[in-house]
Design a protein around this motif. Structure first.
Motif, short mmCIF file in Angstrom:
data_model
loop_
_atom_site.label_atom_id
_atom_site.label_comp_id
_atom_site.label_asym_id
_atom_site.label_seq_id
_atom_site.Cartn_x
_atom_site.Cartn_y
_atom_site.Cartn_z
N LYS A 14 0.85 -1.19 0.00
CA LYS A 14 0.00 0.00 0.00
C LYS A 14 0.89 1.24 0.00
O LYS A 14 1.58 1.51 0.98
CB LYS A 14 -0.93 0.01 1.22
CG LYS A 14 -1.96 1.15 1.19
CD LYS A 14 -2.85 1.14 2.43
CE LYS A 14 -3.94 2.21 2.35
NZ LYS A 14 -4.79 2.26 3.56
N GLN A 18 -2.35 5.86 -2.45
CA GLN A 18 -3.30 4.81 -2.82
C GLN A 18 -4.03 4.26 -1.59
O GLN A 18 -3.50 4.28 -0.47
CB GLN A 18 -2.57 3.68 -3.54
CG GLN A 18 -1.97 4.11 -4.87
CD GLN A 18 -1.05 3.07 -5.47
OE1 GLN A 18 -0.68 2.09 -4.82
NE2 GLN A 18 -0.68 3.25 -6.72
N ASN A 20 -5.58 1.02 -1.75
CA ASN A 20 -5.59 -0.44 -1.82
C ASN A 20 -4.18 -1.01 -1.91
O ASN A 20 -3.34 -0.42 -2.58
CB ASN A 20 -6.40 -0.90 -3.04
CG ASN A 20 -7.89 -0.78 -2.83
OD1 ASN A 20 -8.40 -0.89 -1.72
ND2 ASN A 20 -8.61 -0.55 -3.92
N PRO A 21 -3.94 -2.18 -1.26
CA PRO A 21 -4.83 -2.87 -0.33
C PRO A 21 -5.06 -2.04 0.93
O PRO A 21 -4.33 -1.08 1.18
CB PRO A 21 -4.09 -4.17 -0.02
CG PRO A 21 -2.64 -3.82 -0.21
CD PRO A 21 -2.62 -2.85 -1.35
N SER A 24 -1.17 -2.97 4.89
CA SER A 24 -0.02 -3.69 4.32
C SER A 24 0.86 -4.33 5.39
O SER A 24 1.90 -4.89 5.07
CB SER A 24 0.82 -2.74 3.47
OG SER A 24 1.32 -1.66 4.24
N LEU A 305 -0.39 -7.56 -2.03
CA LEU A 305 0.67 -7.42 -1.04
C LEU A 305 1.68 -8.55 -1.17
O LEU A 305 2.89 -8.31 -1.18
CB LEU A 305 0.07 -7.39 0.38
CG LEU A 305 1.08 -7.38 1.53
CD1 LEU A 305 2.03 -6.20 1.44
CD2 LEU A 305 0.35 -7.39 2.88
N SER A 317 -5.07 -10.08 0.28
CA SER A 317 -5.29 -8.81 0.98
C SER A 317 -6.60 -8.18 0.52
O SER A 317 -6.98 -8.32 -0.66
CB SER A 317 -4.14 -7.84 0.71
OG SER A 317 -2.92 -8.33 1.23
N HIS A 319 -9.26 -5.27 -0.56
CA HIS A 319 -9.32 -4.03 -1.32
C HIS A 319 -10.75 -3.49 -1.29
O HIS A 319 -11.69 -4.21 -0.94
CB HIS A 319 -8.93 -4.28 -2.78
CG HIS A 319 -7.55 -4.83 -2.96
ND1 HIS A 319 -7.18 -6.06 -2.48
CD2 HIS A 319 -6.46 -4.32 -3.58
CE1 HIS A 319 -5.91 -6.27 -2.79
NE2 HIS A 319 -5.45 -5.24 -3.44
N TYR A 339 -5.59 0.00 -7.56
CA TYR A 339 -4.83 0.36 -6.37
C TYR A 339 -5.32 1.67 -5.75
O TYR A 339 -5.08 1.93 -4.58
CB TYR A 339 -3.34 0.49 -6.71
CG TYR A 339 -2.64 -0.83 -6.92
CD1 TYR A 339 -2.21 -1.61 -5.84
CD2 TYR A 339 -2.40 -1.31 -8.21
CE1 TYR A 339 -1.56 -2.81 -6.03
CE2 TYR A 339 -1.73 -2.51 -8.41
CZ TYR A 339 -1.32 -3.25 -7.32
OH TYR A 339 -0.68 -4.46 -7.51
N GLY A 341 -8.34 2.80 -4.98
CA GLY A 341 -9.29 2.65 -3.90
C GLY A 341 -10.40 3.67 -3.96
O GLY A 341 -10.81 4.11 -5.04
N TRP A 361 -0.98 4.35 5.96
CA TRP A 361 0.12 3.65 5.29
C TRP A 361 1.18 3.34 6.34
O TRP A 361 1.24 3.97 7.40
CB TRP A 361 0.74 4.53 4.20
CG TRP A 361 -0.28 5.04 3.22
CD1 TRP A 361 -0.80 4.36 2.15
CD2 TRP A 361 -0.91 6.32 3.21
NE1 TRP A 361 -1.72 5.14 1.49
CE2 TRP A 361 -1.80 6.35 2.12
CE3 TRP A 361 -0.80 7.46 4.01
CZ2 TRP A 361 -2.58 7.46 1.81
CZ3 TRP A 361 -1.58 8.57 3.72
CH2 TRP A 361 -2.45 8.56 2.63
#
Length: 476
Positions: A14, A18, A20-21, A24, A305, A317, A319, A339, A341, A361
């Motif tokens: 991640k 972003q 997604n996911p 992390s 991931l 993972s 999303h 990615y 999201g 993050w």
């Protein structure tokens, strides 16, 4: 402490900005959603890396998974890790079970009290249920055995007895959807999906399970009600022969509609292609659709991931992307997984106590349960960091910062930075050495005004774990 020069740990999986996911620092598969008290809680199969004798990561066998992970968010970008639920096995709530796969969660008010019911698959041989008084438990096994087995009426011919989904309808009646698998020679019409009414107590079943004749059914039941129409969703199987026109392609999320929660159902099409189409790494597709703050979303898993880690071996993972219903014809727009999201629903308030395992993050860190039931950030090395998205320091700004820290082996600091791990420094919190019990530390803050991403950068003795972070808060 003198100025520490460190090499910043790189984020994996991640990457800001972003979404997604969703996290992390750990995996989470087969997501299922509960919206409660202004937050969405996601419950996931607790994928954990498995290793061979030589220390190499091996393919996920799923056979050791007996826990369920829980994360929650009020804004859909910053997620709080609530740790794991010990579901199955000798240390679990359901000691009769050996695994806990693909959870489903339901909330119902019973005798004036909020009750939460967590359904899970004991591998592919049965479905159990736990009961709790909050979305995060504590959990108990209310019946001491499986809720659904192949001896349950109407369930005898279900190949894979797993993947539950639950709907509590507007009239208070509840229904459970489950099943999967493909009997030999029945790829087009496996007829292994089922729906069954739940008892008023949510821990019993009523009558006989009914077949959901879903074309090219594989697994992954989903159920929603939108504008009076019931939507049954599922993952199509991987049959590689010729499919009749209008059939779902392999490994996609398909949907059917009905005006009754028990059916009959009309096949409508597919809404989400296989993860391999979007992310270059395939596998099964598993999803949940839910409404949150006037919009609809789909949570699904993909091996992004584990791919970024170099081990795309079945570790998945969660999303999130938006869902659009079409009122004119009761259809659902096809969803684009990515990615990027979803948009952050609201800014983040730093002036309330924040559990440390609340993360937009991160890089390098892990989480673990604390003795007080909270979840701490652990495995902290010098150069690791965590970040929160769109933190609102208000026009008046922040003047102070405090954090609860334990197990500091050597002196360390938390640097508070804006918009990047090496961004504007607004404060430095000193953590003394040799403090094992949790203690509160404070520092002054300057230059924090308006809305920024906030980075907590950890610095200390190279080659050693620095401390455990339990919670933090800014003051004005």
């Amino acid at each position: 402490m003198e100025e520490l020069q460190v090499k910043l740990t790189s984020a994996v999986g991640k990457i800001s900005p972003q979404g997604n996911p969703l996290v992390s620092h750990k995996f989470g598969a087969d997501p299922y959603a509960l919206v409660y008290d202004g937050r969405v809680y996601l419950y996931t199969t607790n994928d954990v890396l498995e290793y061979s004798e030589d220390g190499a990561v091996k393919d996920n066998t799923y056979g050791n998974i007996n826990k369920i992970g829980v994360i929650s968010s009020a804004d859909l970008v910053n997620w709080t890790d609530h740790g794991i639920i010990n579901v199955a096995g000798p240390d679990g709530a359901a000691k009769w079970a050996t695994q806990s796969w693909a959870p489903a969660i339901a909330h119902k008010v019973i005798n004036g009290q909020d009750k939460f019911f967590l359904y899970f698959a004991n591998n592919a041989s049965g479905i159990g249920v736990l009961e709790g008084d909050s979305p995060t438990g504590p959990w108990k096994d209310p019946i001491g055995k499986a809720l659904i087995l192949r001896s349950t009426p109407g369930v005898e011919k279900v190949t894979w007895l797993f993947d539950p989904a639950v709907l509590v309808d507007d009239d208070g009646k509840a229904y459970i959807y489950f099943g999967g698998g493909v009997p030999e020679g029945k790829d087009e019409r496996p007829d292994t999906a089922r729906v069954m009414q739940l008892g008023e107590d949510m821990t019993s079943v009523v009558g006989e399970a009914q077949v959901i004749s879903a074309p090219f059914m594989f697994e992954d039941a989903g159920i929603n009600k939108y504008n009076g129409t019931y939507y049954y969703t599922y993952c199509s199987n991987f049959y590689n022969g010729v499919r009749p026109e209008g059939s779902p392609p392999a490994g996609e999320i398909a949907y059917m509609t009905s005006d009754n929660p028990m059916g009959p159902w009309t096949y409508r099409g597919t809404i989400l292609k296989n993860p391999g189409h979007f992310f270059g790494v395939g596998g099964n597709n598993h999803h949940v659709i839910f409404a949150f703050k006037d919009a609809w979303y789909i949570a699904y898993h993909a091996q992004t991931l584990s791919k970024a880690m170099g081990v795309p071996k079945g570790y998945r993972s969660t999303h999130l992307n938006e869902v659009k219903f079409q009122d004119a014809d009761q259809s659902i727009q096809e969803i684009t997984a990515n990615y990027e999201g979803v948009s952050q629903m609201q800014s983040f308030n730093p002036f309330e106590r924040v559990e440390a395992a609340t993360i937009g993050w991160s890089a390098g860190i892990a989480t673990e349960a604390s003795s007080d039931g909270s979840v701490a950030v652990t495995d902290i090395d010098s150069g690791d960091w965590l970040a929160l998205s769109k933190v609102d320091f208000d026009s008046n700004g922040a003047s102070g910062f405090s954090a609860s820290v334990s197990e500091s082996s050597s002196a360390a600091v938390i640097e508070l930075r804006l918009d990047a791990a090496d961004g504007q420094l607004i404060g430095t919190l000193q953590i003394p050495a040799a403090k094992m019990e949790a203690a509160e530390y404070h520092t002054e803050v300057t230059g924090a005004n308006g809305i920024h991403d906030l980075y907590l950068l950890f610095k200390g003795k190279p080659g050693s774990k620095l401390f455990k972070l339990h919670s933090w808060q800014f003051s004005q």
